[in-house]
Design a protein around this motif. Sequence first.
Motif, mmCIF file in Angstrom:
data_model
loop_
_atom_site.group_PDB
_atom_site.id
_atom_site.type_symbol
_atom_site.label_atom_id
_atom_site.label_comp_id
_atom_site.label_asym_id
_atom_site.label_seq_id
_atom_site.Cartn_x
_atom_site.Cartn_y
_atom_site.Cartn_z
ATOM 1 N N PHE A 194 0.835 -1.202 0.000
ATOM 2 C CA PHE A 194 0.000 0.000 0.000
ATOM 3 C C PHE A 194 0.870 1.251 0.000
ATOM 4 O O PHE A 194 0.628 2.199 -0.760
ATOM 5 C CB PHE A 194 -0.917 -0.019 1.227
ATOM 6 N N ILE A 195 1.890 1.262 0.839
ATOM 7 C CA ILE A 195 2.788 2.421 0.915
ATOM 8 C C ILE A 195 3.518 2.623 -0.406
ATOM 9 O O ILE A 195 3.659 3.752 -0.897
ATOM 10 C CB ILE A 195 3.805 2.227 2.071
ATOM 11 N N LYS A 196 3.953 1.505 -1.008
ATOM 12 C CA LYS A 196 4.656 1.595 -2.285
ATOM 13 C C LYS A 196 3.736 2.156 -3.368
ATOM 14 O O LYS A 196 4.153 2.972 -4.198
ATOM 15 C CB LYS A 196 5.178 0.217 -2.685
ATOM 16 N N MET A 197 2.475 1.734 -3.363
ATOM 17 C CA MET A 197 1.545 2.217 -4.384
ATOM 18 C C MET A 197 1.222 3.698 -4.210
ATOM 19 O O MET A 197 0.960 4.396 -5.194
ATOM 20 C CB MET A 197 0.248 1.401 -4.362
ATOM 21 N N THR A 198 1.252 4.206 -2.972
ATOM 22 C CA THR A 198 1.025 5.637 -2.777
ATOM 23 C C THR A 198 2.145 6.463 -3.393
ATOM 24 O O THR A 198 1.937 7.617 -3.794
ATOM 25 C CB THR A 198 0.902 5.986 -1.286
ATOM 26 N N LEU A 199 3.344 5.881 -3.489
ATOM 27 C CA LEU A 199 4.456 6.550 -4.173
ATOM 28 C C LEU A 199 4.322 6.393 -5.686
ATOM 29 O O LEU A 199 4.539 7.345 -6.439
ATOM 30 C CB LEU A 199 5.794 5.963 -3.698
ATOM 31 N N HIS A 200 3.944 5.199 -6.126
ATOM 32 C CA HIS A 200 3.802 4.947 -7.563
ATOM 33 C C HIS A 200 2.693 5.790 -8.187
ATOM 34 O O HIS A 200 2.814 6.227 -9.336
ATOM 35 C CB HIS A 200 3.521 3.455 -7.810
ATOM 36 N N VAL A 201 1.618 6.010 -7.438
ATOM 37 C CA VAL A 201 0.509 6.766 -8.020
ATOM 38 C C VAL A 201 0.921 8.214 -8.292
ATOM 39 O O VAL A 201 0.476 8.822 -9.282
ATOM 40 C CB VAL A 201 -0.742 6.709 -7.111
ATOM 41 N N PHE A 244 -10.921 18.363 -17.393
ATOM 42 C CA PHE A 244 -9.724 18.964 -16.791
ATOM 43 C C PHE A 244 -9.870 19.099 -15.279
ATOM 44 O O PHE A 244 -8.920 18.854 -14.524
ATOM 45 C CB PHE A 244 -9.446 20.327 -17.423
ATOM 46 N N LEU A 245 -11.058 19.489 -14.819
ATOM 47 C CA LEU A 245 -11.278 19.622 -13.373
ATOM 48 C C LEU A 245 -11.216 18.257 -12.683
ATOM 49 O O LEU A 245 -10.700 18.146 -11.562
ATOM 50 C CB LEU A 245 -12.634 20.291 -13.110
ATOM 51 N N SER A 246 -11.738 17.227 -13.348
ATOM 52 C CA SER A 246 -11.683 15.877 -12.783
ATOM 53 C C SER A 246 -10.241 15.399 -12.655
ATOM 54 O O SER A 246 -9.848 14.834 -11.633
ATOM 55 C CB SER A 246 -12.476 14.905 -13.667
ATOM 56 N N ILE A 247 -9.459 15.642 -13.703
ATOM 57 C CA ILE A 247 -8.041 15.253 -13.670
ATOM 58 C C ILE A 247 -7.309 16.016 -12.567
ATOM 59 O O ILE A 247 -6.522 15.440 -11.805
ATOM 60 C CB ILE A 247 -7.384 15.521 -15.044
ATOM 61 N N ALA A 248 -7.570 17.317 -12.466
ATOM 62 C CA ALA A 248 -6.906 18.142 -11.454
ATOM 63 C C ALA A 248 -7.292 17.730 -10.038
ATOM 64 O O ALA A 248 -6.512 17.922 -9.088
ATOM 65 C CB ALA A 248 -7.251 19.615 -11.686
ATOM 66 N N ASN A 249 -8.492 17.173 -9.881
ATOM 67 C CA ASN A 249 -8.973 16.789 -8.556
ATOM 68 C C ASN A 249 -8.328 15.505 -8.045
ATOM 69 O O ASN A 249 -8.317 15.254 -6.833
ATOM 70 C CB ASN A 249 -10.495 16.626 -8.595
ATOM 71 N N ILE A 250 -7.799 14.698 -8.952
ATOM 72 C CA ILE A 250 -7.226 13.410 -8.545
ATOM 73 C C ILE A 250 -6.044 13.573 -7.583
ATOM 74 O O ILE A 250 -6.032 12.970 -6.505
ATOM 75 C CB ILE A 250 -6.845 12.571 -9.778
ATOM 76 N N PRO A 251 -5.008 14.368 -7.930
ATOM 77 C CA PRO A 251 -3.901 14.515 -6.966
ATOM 78 C C PRO A 251 -4.330 15.142 -5.640
ATOM 79 O O PRO A 251 -3.769 14.807 -4.588
ATOM 80 C CB PRO A 251 -2.890 15.407 -7.716
ATOM 81 N N ARG A 252 -5.326 16.030 -5.677
ATOM 82 C CA ARG A 252 -5.817 16.629 -4.428
ATOM 83 C C ARG A 252 -6.426 15.563 -3.521
ATOM 84 O O ARG A 252 -6.150 15.529 -2.311
ATOM 85 C CB ARG A 252 -6.854 17.705 -4.750
ATOM 86 N N LEU A 253 -7.231 14.685 -4.116
ATOM 87 C CA LEU A 253 -7.866 13.623 -3.329
ATOM 88 C C LEU A 253 -6.840 12.601 -2.851
ATOM 89 O O LEU A 253 -6.959 12.065 -1.739
ATOM 90 C CB LEU A 253 -8.949 12.946 -4.175
ATOM 91 N N ILE A 254 -5.843 12.324 -3.682
ATOM 92 C CA ILE A 254 -4.771 11.403 -3.265
ATOM 93 C C ILE A 254 -4.040 11.970 -2.052
ATOM 94 O O ILE A 254 -3.740 11.247 -1.085
ATOM 95 C CB ILE A 254 -3.777 11.157 -4.423
ATOM 96 N N SER A 255 -3.735 13.261 -2.075
ATOM 97 C CA SER A 255 -3.021 13.887 -0.956
ATOM 98 C C SER A 255 -3.832 13.844 0.330
ATOM 99 O O SER A 255 -3.278 13.816 1.426
ATOM 100 C CB SER A 255 -2.654 15.329 -1.300
ATOM 101 N N LYS A 256 -5.168 13.829 0.186
ATOM 102 C CA LYS A 256 -6.055 13.763 1.352
ATOM 103 C C LYS A 256 -6.398 12.327 1.732
ATOM 104 O O LYS A 256 -7.215 12.085 2.630
ATOM 105 C CB LYS A 256 -7.347 14.546 1.081
ATOM 106 N N LYS A 257 -5.803 11.357 1.002
ATOM 107 C CA LYS A 257 -5.992 9.923 1.249
ATOM 108 C C LYS A 257 -7.448 9.475 1.050
ATOM 109 O O LYS A 257 -7.910 8.517 1.668
ATOM 110 C CB LYS A 257 -5.519 9.543 2.654
#
Length: 344
Positions: A194-201, A244-257
């Motif tokens: 899981f930790i490795k995948m959080t880096l890979h994503v 574009f907004l959906s794509i931009a929202n992905i890293p934000r949601l990832i950072s918030k787990k």
Amino acid sequence: MATFIGIEYTTWWFLVVGAVFSGYAILDGFDLGAGAWHLFFKDDKSRRTALNAIGPVWDGNEVWLVIGGGALFAGFPIVYATLLSAMYIPFMLFLVLIIFRAISIEFRSKEPMKWWQSMWDGAYSFSSIMLAVLLGVVLGNVLQGMPIGPDLEFDGDWIAFFNPYAVMVGICTLALFMMHGAIYLIMKTEGKQFIKMTLHVKQAIIFFLVSFGITTLYTLIYFPHLSDRFKGEPALFIVPLIAFLSIANIPRLISKKRYGNAFAFSCISIATLLIVVAIELFPVIILSNEDPANSLTIHNASASEKSLGTLLIIAAIGTPLVVAYTTFVFWTFRGKVKMDELSY
């Protein structure tokens, strides 16, 4: 031309075919992406966990491709004939890769030898990567147009399909699927993996954003016809804006787990990007880059009105059943992967 609630049958079937292929891209996209990551896992347990994350669903996901091919053949037989005859070699390669991917998943754990497992791991990852790239190559050629003659038949050389733009779209598709697959694996794994995948994503997001930016810029410069409909109907810009907004929202949601929400927005991104493609092309399905008058459209390449009317009834009955079955499978196998004696 026959209509249903004011919309022509041909338009309805264009939407049906587009929806089915969008469903395939979303569903098989994440397990192709998971396969692309496979060799990044160094130990046997991690690789088995990744395989079992897609194990209950991968073959069902591929059914959507079969449905999409059948829908294209039924609704637009001329498009089906022209496209498959034009891309005979690429499609045969695609089928070979699908077969190798399937047997790699099934055969990998049948023998305990290290060389046996490594061989099938390599075949699985390679076939997953190449399938994603080939899907993008097909899309790239559809976007830029193909040499279609006045008889509505392909008038070129198949090797030309592997052109720079098509390969660029192929790489972008691979990047999108790797991001999609990484998010899915985060949802299904735990512990060190899981930790490795959080880096890979995060790596996958960067890979996708760079390749998507380059591909978009190249498209706007060298294929301006793809933006004509948006220029003519500015209200349609809402679709690429959502993408574009959906794509931009992905890293934000990832950072918030919030990985489940990130996966949902990854699905929305894929769907809206394909809707953008549909808007760019409609009512053309395959553009002729020799003479636009030779293009295959929903009007000159469709089946008869009676056939389309019957097919729409079948689709109205069958599609909810397929969606219900897919939903049931995902709900049944929700949660983290748990290994047992029946696991891959």
